[in-house]
Design a protein around this motif. Structure first.
Motif, mmCIF file in Angstrom:
data_model
loop_
_atom_site.group_PDB
_atom_site.id
_atom_site.type_symbol
_atom_site.label_atom_id
_atom_site.label_comp_id
_atom_site.label_asym_id
_atom_site.label_seq_id
_atom_site.Cartn_x
_atom_site.Cartn_y
_atom_site.Cartn_z
ATOM 1 N N THR A 6 0.903 -1.088 0.005
ATOM 2 C CA THR A 6 0.030 -0.072 0.076
ATOM 3 C C THR A 6 1.069 1.049 -0.010
ATOM 4 O OG1 THR A 6 -0.112 -0.115 2.424
ATOM 5 C CG2 THR A 6 -2.094 -1.332 1.372
ATOM 6 N N GLY A 7 0.230 2.361 -0.065
ATOM 7 C CA GLY A 7 0.917 3.576 -0.096
ATOM 8 C C GLY A 7 0.905 4.360 -1.226
ATOM 9 N N PHE A 8 1.364 5.734 -1.356
ATOM 10 C CA PHE A 8 1.416 6.373 -2.636
ATOM 11 C C PHE A 8 2.286 5.859 -3.635
ATOM 12 C CE2 PHE A 8 -0.474 10.037 0.002
ATOM 13 C CZ PHE A 8 -1.750 10.251 -0.925
ATOM 14 N N ALA A 9 3.363 5.414 -3.189
ATOM 15 C CA ALA A 9 4.318 4.508 -3.881
ATOM 16 C C ALA A 9 4.470 3.237 -3.924
ATOM 17 C CB ALA A 9 5.690 5.193 -3.919
ATOM 18 N N CYS A 10 3.688 2.494 -3.183
ATOM 19 C CA CYS A 10 3.418 1.152 -3.081
ATOM 20 C C CYS A 10 4.844 0.755 -2.321
ATOM 21 C CB CYS A 10 3.487 0.210 -4.477
ATOM 22 S SG CYS A 10 2.177 0.529 -5.281
ATOM 23 N N THR A 11 5.077 1.311 -1.025
ATOM 24 C CA THR A 11 6.106 1.010 -0.356
ATOM 25 C C THR A 11 5.820 0.219 1.145
ATOM 26 O OG1 THR A 11 6.223 3.398 0.353
ATOM 27 C CG2 THR A 11 7.669 2.654 -1.548
ATOM 28 N N ASP A 12 4.614 0.755 1.294
ATOM 29 C CA ASP A 12 4.325 -0.042 2.720
ATOM 30 C C ASP A 12 3.951 -1.606 2.693
ATOM 31 O OD1 ASP A 12 3.118 -0.407 5.161
ATOM 32 O OD2 ASP A 12 1.651 1.140 5.075
ATOM 33 N N SER A 13 4.878 -2.252 3.224
ATOM 34 C CA SER A 13 4.575 -3.802 3.158
ATOM 35 C C SER A 13 4.096 -4.287 4.378
ATOM 36 C CB SER A 13 6.041 -4.365 3.142
ATOM 37 O OG SER A 13 6.818 -4.085 4.168
ATOM 38 N N SER A 14 3.084 -3.452 5.262
ATOM 39 C CA SER A 14 2.727 -4.046 6.581
ATOM 40 C C SER A 14 1.693 -4.923 6.229
ATOM 41 C CB SER A 14 2.079 -2.926 7.395
ATOM 42 O OG SER A 14 0.996 -2.068 6.542
ATOM 43 N N GLU A 15 0.950 -4.827 5.254
ATOM 44 C CA GLU A 15 -0.080 -5.848 4.759
ATOM 45 C C GLU A 15 0.131 -6.651 3.616
ATOM 46 O OE1 GLU A 15 -3.733 -3.462 4.280
ATOM 47 O OE2 GLU A 15 -3.643 -2.593 6.322
ATOM 48 N N ALA A 16 1.299 -6.778 3.447
ATOM 49 C CA ALA A 16 1.822 -7.603 2.261
ATOM 50 C C ALA A 16 1.255 -9.031 2.156
ATOM 51 C CB ALA A 16 3.386 -7.718 1.902
ATOM 52 N N TRP A 17 1.047 -9.571 1.238
ATOM 53 C CA TRP A 17 0.414 -11.142 1.116
ATOM 54 C C TRP A 17 1.520 -11.925 0.759
ATOM 55 C CZ3 TRP A 17 -3.217 -8.929 -3.250
ATOM 56 C CH2 TRP A 17 -4.032 -8.243 -2.706
ATOM 57 N N ALA A 18 1.274 -13.279 1.175
ATOM 58 C CA ALA A 18 2.167 -14.201 0.562
ATOM 59 C C ALA A 18 2.007 -14.582 -0.860
ATOM 60 C CB ALA A 18 1.797 -15.871 1.362
ATOM 61 N N ARG A 19 2.676 -14.851 -1.628
ATOM 62 C CA ARG A 19 2.811 -15.124 -3.225
ATOM 63 C C ARG A 19 1.820 -16.143 -3.586
ATOM 64 N NH1 ARG A 19 6.429 -11.970 -5.871
ATOM 65 N NH2 ARG A 19 7.108 -10.325 -4.353
ATOM 66 N N SER A 20 1.521 -17.310 -2.747
ATOM 67 C CA SER A 20 0.505 -18.313 -2.965
ATOM 68 C C SER A 20 -0.712 -17.551 -2.796
ATOM 69 C CB SER A 20 0.763 -19.445 -2.083
ATOM 70 O OG SER A 20 0.548 -19.044 -0.779
ATOM 71 N N TYR A 21 -0.940 -16.927 -1.892
ATOM 72 C CA TYR A 21 -2.528 -16.163 -1.706
ATOM 73 C C TYR A 21 -2.771 -15.180 -3.071
ATOM 74 C CZ TYR A 21 -6.167 -13.150 0.401
ATOM 75 O OH TYR A 21 -7.192 -12.436 0.753
ATOM 76 N N TYR A 22 -1.657 -14.578 -3.339
ATOM 77 C CA TYR A 22 -1.660 -13.585 -4.334
ATOM 78 C C TYR A 22 -2.079 -14.266 -5.698
ATOM 79 C CZ TYR A 22 0.056 -10.825 -8.129
ATOM 80 O OH TYR A 22 0.107 -10.077 -9.457
ATOM 81 N N LEU A 23 -1.424 -15.450 -5.983
ATOM 82 C CA LEU A 23 -1.682 -16.292 -7.101
ATOM 83 C C LEU A 23 -3.219 -16.765 -6.984
ATOM 84 C CD1 LEU A 23 -0.639 -17.651 -9.513
ATOM 85 C CD2 LEU A 23 -0.054 -19.676 -8.311
ATOM 86 N N VAL A 24 -3.915 -17.075 -5.885
ATOM 87 C CA VAL A 24 -5.256 -17.478 -6.191
ATOM 88 C C VAL A 24 -5.955 -16.395 -6.582
ATOM 89 C CG1 VAL A 24 -7.197 -18.148 -4.594
ATOM 90 C CG2 VAL A 24 -4.840 -19.239 -4.298
ATOM 91 N N GLN A 25 -5.800 -15.155 -6.205
ATOM 92 C CA GLN A 25 -6.644 -13.724 -6.441
ATOM 93 C C GLN A 25 -6.694 -13.805 -7.753
ATOM 94 O OE1 GLN A 25 -6.168 -10.159 -4.360
ATOM 95 N NE2 GLN A 25 -5.440 -11.294 -2.475
ATOM 96 N N VAL A 26 -5.165 -13.729 -8.586
ATOM 97 C CA VAL A 26 -5.135 -13.602 -10.037
ATOM 98 C C VAL A 26 -5.801 -14.678 -10.895
ATOM 99 C CG1 VAL A 26 -3.563 -13.378 -11.731
ATOM 100 C CG2 VAL A 26 -2.916 -12.437 -9.576
ATOM 101 N N LEU A 27 -5.668 -15.871 -10.265
ATOM 102 C CA LEU A 27 -6.325 -17.002 -11.147
ATOM 103 C C LEU A 27 -7.874 -16.777 -11.150
ATOM 104 C CD1 LEU A 27 -4.294 -19.974 -10.220
ATOM 105 C CD2 LEU A 27 -4.389 -18.881 -12.275
#
Length: 483
Positions: A259-280
């Motif tokens: 999150t953030g104006f420049a996508c630099t805030d990683s406080s709510e970053a996801w695991a890559r597997s969770y992200y892959l489920v979203q894309v699919l």
């Protein structure tokens, strides 16, 4: 700063019983000792002088004038007030950027400063061109000893108190110690438009003790505006453009939960597997529109089948780009195509249900195509952009059905089609609408929006009647397929 401004006020005879008055713009309130001299329209009384911001009122008796005049003048010397610089915008080498410089022959960005004496810069931001980008303030104080810079950017006027003192609210105050790096840069996304005032004050120190900055101390202040994203959004985001009411906004589309104006805030970053489920989910849920395409071809709805297929392709590509960096073309182009094909699919489905004659049907298709293109480009996220095609299609369909029922004195479409096709299609569309409008949040977006894809794709399977050459020629006989 010092000077005289005279404004003549001519009184009409019909208002001679009233004293003339003048509404001063807010910019005039910067001058703390403006004197207002007024004269009654009915007689030549002494002019009174009022000092704005000055607790003392002084009376003067200037020479009488033949005409009714209101005079405003400012009688302070240059040393009594903070210097005021009017800046103008000039284009830079980049076509999307502009900078603000002093209104002089050299158009310079060098400003003389004194320790603890503020300077004021005023400039205008255009409400159309300048609202959706970045406003950048850069201060270079490399020639000053251990400088501390304070500045305040606001719209209501300069941050000045008691004529020359720097005074800024805490929520607007920006300070930085330039002792080590001598140079600092601040980026402000989506600046407020209108006439802005930047009040800046330098303080110089010698071993933590305040000192003068020098006889001819100068700083470089670069004020610029650029239509871009902060830092290109880094590796966890993509710079995107959104159009709303004809205005373009540049912003970062963040991935992986950043999150953030420049996508630099990683406080709510996801695991890559969770992200892959979203894309699919967001991409593969569009396959249902491919099924609708096949059914439309089977029913001889060729224009509708093209629109459904376009929705399948562009929605898949758009969501792949929107939720990941897999962009086959510009993001804004994919977004436009996704919204446009969706608007057209809804509109064409309703027109197909109306069972118009071929000539009228093609005309309505063209009108809908132009309007949907306009809506998708002008403000694709607004409610009216989808409501107008839906309501227009429903209106055409209702008139057509009403005309057919009046002609044949019976229910149209048939009761069987209402029960087996139209009502299930309406229910599916309403379910999708409820999920995406009432239940969707940032956290469950990929689930709710995927359900929306499935419901809308399935709803297109039910209502459209079959279209054959026989029904085009024979109209509404009892055996017509369209019933």
């Amino acid at each position: 700063m010092a000077g005289c401004l005279e404004l003549a006020l001519n009184c009409e005879h019909k208002v001679t019983k009233q004293r003339p008055y003048l509404h001063l713009p807010k910019a005039f309130t910067y001058f703390p000792s403006i004197h207002l001299l007024h004269k009654d329209c009915t007689n030549s009384r002494s002019l009174a002088t009022y000092a704005i911001g000055d607790p003392e009122e002084r009376q003067v008796d200037p020479n009488q004038e033949d005409d009714d005049t209101l005079t405003i003048y400012e009688d302070l010397s240059d040393t009594d007030c903070a210097p005021l610089y009017h800046l103008v915008s000039v284009k830079t080498a980049s076509s999307s950027a502009k900078k603000f410089v002093k209104r002089t022959e050299n158009e310079t960005d060098v400003f003389p400063v004194k320790s603890q004496q503020p300077i004021v810069m005023t400039f205008d931001l255009d409400p159309i061109e300048d609202v959706g980008g970045l406003f950048i303030v850069e201060v270079n104080a490399s020639t000053l000893p251990n400088p501390l810079v304070s500045f305040c950017l606001q719209k209501m006027g300069p941050a000045i108190k008691d004529n020359v003192k720097f005074h800024c609210d805490k929520d607007r105050l920006i300070q930085s110690d330039l002792s080590s790096r001598k140079r600092e840069r601040w980026i402000m996304p989506f600046p407020v438009v209108g006439t802005l005032y930047l009040t800046l004050q330098m303080e110089c120190f010698n071993d933590s003790n305040p000192t003068e900055c020098g006889e001819e101390a100068e700083i470089i202040v670069n004020l610029s505006l650029d239509q871009q994203c902060i830092g290109g959004c880094g590796k966890n985001g993509l710079c995107s453009v959104r159009y709303r009411a004809g205005i373009q906004f540049f912003y970062c589309r963040c991935y992986y939960g950043y999150t953030g104006f420049a996508c630099t805030d990683s406080s709510e970053a996801w695991a890559r597997s969770y992200y892959l489920v979203q894309v699919l989910l967001l991409t593969l849920s569009n396959v249902v529109f491919l099924v609708a395409t096949i059914f439309a071809i089977y029913r001889y709805h060729f224009a509708e089948s093209v629109s459904y297929f376009a929705t399948t392709v562009f929605s898949t590509l758009y969501h792949a780009c929107d939720s990941s960096r897999a962009c086959v073309m510009d993001y804004s182009t994919l977004q436009f195509c996704d919204f446009y094909s969706s608007f057209m699919s809804v509109f064409l489905t309703l027109i197909a249900m109306a069972k118009l004659n071929p000539t009228l049907k093609s005309t309505v298709h063209m009108i809908g195509a132009f309007f949907c293109a306009f809506a998708a480009q002008y403000d694709r996220f607004s409610l009216w952009a989808i409501l107008v095609p839906v309501l227009s299609g429903l209106a055409v369909m209702s008139v057509s059905w009403g005309h057919k029922m009046y002609q044949h004195k019976q229910l149209y479409p048939s009761k069987k089609r209402w029960i087996l096709f139209i009502i299930p299609g309406i229910i599916l569309a309403l379910i999708g609408l409820i999920f995406t409008s009432a239940l969707e949040t940032d956290a469950n977006y990929f689930i709710m929006h995927s359900i929306w894809h499935i419901c809308m794709g399935l709803s297109a399977l039910f209502p459209s009647p079959a279209e054959t050459h026989a029904t085009e020629e024979a109209g509404l006989g009892k055996g017509a397929v369209g019933r």
